[in-house]
Design a protein around this motif. Structure first.
Motif, short mmCIF file in Angstrom:
data_model
loop_
_atom_site.label_atom_id
_atom_site.label_comp_id
_atom_site.label_asym_id
_atom_site.label_seq_id
_atom_site.Cartn_x
_atom_site.Cartn_y
_atom_site.Cartn_z
N UNK A 1 -22.61 -52.53 -7.47
CA UNK A 1 -21.58 -53.42 -8.01
C UNK A 1 -20.86 -54.09 -6.85
N UNK A 2 -20.58 -55.39 -6.99
CA UNK A 2 -19.88 -56.13 -5.94
C UNK A 2 -18.37 -55.99 -6.09
N UNK A 3 -17.62 -56.47 -5.10
CA UNK A 3 -16.16 -56.35 -5.11
C UNK A 3 -15.50 -57.13 -6.23
N UNK A 4 -16.19 -58.11 -6.78
CA UNK A 4 -15.63 -58.85 -7.91
C UNK A 4 -16.04 -58.24 -9.26
N UNK A 5 -16.63 -57.03 -9.20
CA UNK A 5 -16.97 -56.32 -10.43
C UNK A 5 -18.32 -56.69 -11.02
N UNK A 6 -19.07 -57.53 -10.35
CA UNK A 6 -20.37 -57.96 -10.86
C UNK A 6 -21.44 -56.91 -10.56
N UNK A 7 -22.30 -56.63 -11.58
CA UNK A 7 -23.41 -55.71 -11.36
C UNK A 7 -24.50 -56.47 -10.62
N UNK A 8 -24.68 -56.12 -9.35
CA UNK A 8 -25.66 -56.79 -8.50
C UNK A 8 -27.06 -56.23 -8.75
N UNK A 9 -27.14 -54.92 -8.81
CA UNK A 9 -28.40 -54.23 -9.09
C UNK A 9 -28.18 -53.30 -10.28
N UNK A 10 -28.95 -53.47 -11.34
CA UNK A 10 -28.77 -52.63 -12.54
C UNK A 10 -28.91 -51.15 -12.22
N UNK A 11 -28.21 -50.32 -12.98
CA UNK A 11 -28.25 -48.88 -12.77
C UNK A 11 -29.52 -48.33 -13.41
N UNK B 1 -19.04 -55.08 1.10
CA UNK B 1 -18.88 -55.86 -0.12
C UNK B 1 -19.53 -55.31 -1.36
N UNK B 2 -20.21 -54.15 -1.26
CA UNK B 2 -20.87 -53.58 -2.44
C UNK B 2 -20.57 -52.09 -2.54
N UNK B 3 -20.65 -51.56 -3.78
CA UNK B 3 -20.46 -50.14 -4.03
C UNK B 3 -21.65 -49.60 -4.80
N UNK B 4 -22.09 -48.41 -4.42
CA UNK B 4 -23.20 -47.75 -5.10
C UNK B 4 -22.63 -46.88 -6.23
N UNK B 5 -23.19 -47.00 -7.42
CA UNK B 5 -22.76 -46.21 -8.57
C UNK B 5 -23.94 -45.42 -9.11
#
Length: 331
Positions: A199-209, A186-190
């Motif tokens: 970032x989560x699958x709904x496009x929300x930034x879960x953890x700031x870059x 459910x999350x992607x690392x950028x």
């Protein structure tokens, strides 16, 4: 004289055989009821592959579908029928691709194709990549590259930056990052400017870059690094262990921490298992870890209890319920 006559007769026989008319055949297809679906008018045919078959007529190739319709006219020098697409080409011309989708042939021709899944095909046109979905809808080619397709998402590259799109072409993660790892759990690392976020699958930034190292979530927590200090976040980005340690590493189901040149242990909620006082803590084996304190070795368990007080010159990992120790004698 006899020998000459025999030779003449042999020549006559051979010439007559060569001039015999060869039989001509025409080919088609019938269904299981005996109905002729593709009329016997073609010079050659090949077996159906995912709803389509190659046919030849007057030295040229075309394609028919299972209704008998000639979906590609017999105008090509060569046609290759693949499971998910058809390649058409003429001499001295670049090959082009037509995509199959749910027994429908997409009539638009592409420069290249690749299968991303059983339902999604990547297509290339004018050096840009897009998608054809399961019902044949085109997601316009506009990306420089498609890196990966996992489940419902693909990593794409545009103008040297990376993002993620879903299977209907929506940009879930805009292509503005230096690097992107596709969604997992459910999350992607950028990554941007050597900083990491999630970032989560709904496009929300879960953890700031803003963190200095890649994330590794285990049991819903991750060790992070910022300005050469380490802490722990949960998978929603909440800081559960302050970013204050000089180093952190997983040690089985505990976390080994370092302050200065001393080591200790905490659990994943940040609770102290041992104070930060040891010169060394090795990996747990058989539930025990070698510790070093004031140049002496001993053993500690996962509750933080010193099972063997540091008093040996050397100690090795436990194996089969025993740990080797050493003392010096004869000083």
């Amino acid at each position: 004289m006899k020998r000459i006559i025999v030779l003449v007769l042999l020549l006559i026989v051979k010439t007559s055989f060569a001039q015999l008319k060869e039989k001509t055949f025409k080919y088609g297809f019938v269904d299981q009821t005996g109905k002729e679906i593709v009329p016997c008018k073609y010079d050659g045919i090949s077996a159906f592959e995912n709803g389509f078959a190659v046919v030849q007529l007057k030295g040229k190739s075309g394609v028919v579908d299972k209704t008998g319709k000639e979906v590609i006219r017999c105008i090509y020098d060569e046609i290759i029928n693949k499971p998910n697409w058809i390649i058409v080409s003429n001499k001295n011309a670049k090959a082009q691709y037509l995509v199959k989708s749910s027994d429908v042939l997409v009539t638009k021709k592409y420069d290249d194709v690749k299968a991303l899944s059983s339902e999604i095909t990547a297509v290339k046109l004018n050096n840009k990549w897009g998608f054809i979905d399961v019902v044949g809808e085109e997601i316009s080619p506009k990306y420089d590259e498609i890196i990966d397709f996992t489940d419902r998402f693909a990593v794409v590259k545009l103008n040297g930056k990376f993002g993620i799109v879903d299977q209907i072409g929506k940009e879930v993660v805009p292509p503005t990052y230096d690097r992107v790892q596709n969604f997992k759990d459910g999350v992607a690392i950028v990554e941007s400017n050597s900083k990491y976020g999630i970032i989560s699958e709904d496009g929300k930034i879960v953890i700031p870059v803003k963190y200095d190292m890649n994330f590794y979530f285990k049991d819903n927590v991750s060790i992070v690094k910022q300005e050469n200090k380490y802490g722990i976040l949960d998978n929603e980005g909440k800081e559960i262990v302050p970013i204050q340690y000089d180093f952190m590493v997983l040690n089985e189901d505990l976390i080994q921490v370092k302050l200065g040149d001393k080591y200790g242990l905490i659990d994943k909620a940040g609770k102290e298992i041992t104070s930060v006082k040891y010169d060394l803590i090795e990996s747990f084996k058989d539930g025990l870890a070698v510790i070093k304190l004031n140049s002496q070795y001993g053993f500690i368990d996962k509750e933080g209890k010193e099972i063997v007080t540091p008093k040996y010159e050397k100690a090795d990992d436990f194996k089969d319920g025993l740990g080797a120790v050493r003392i010096q004698v004869g000083k």
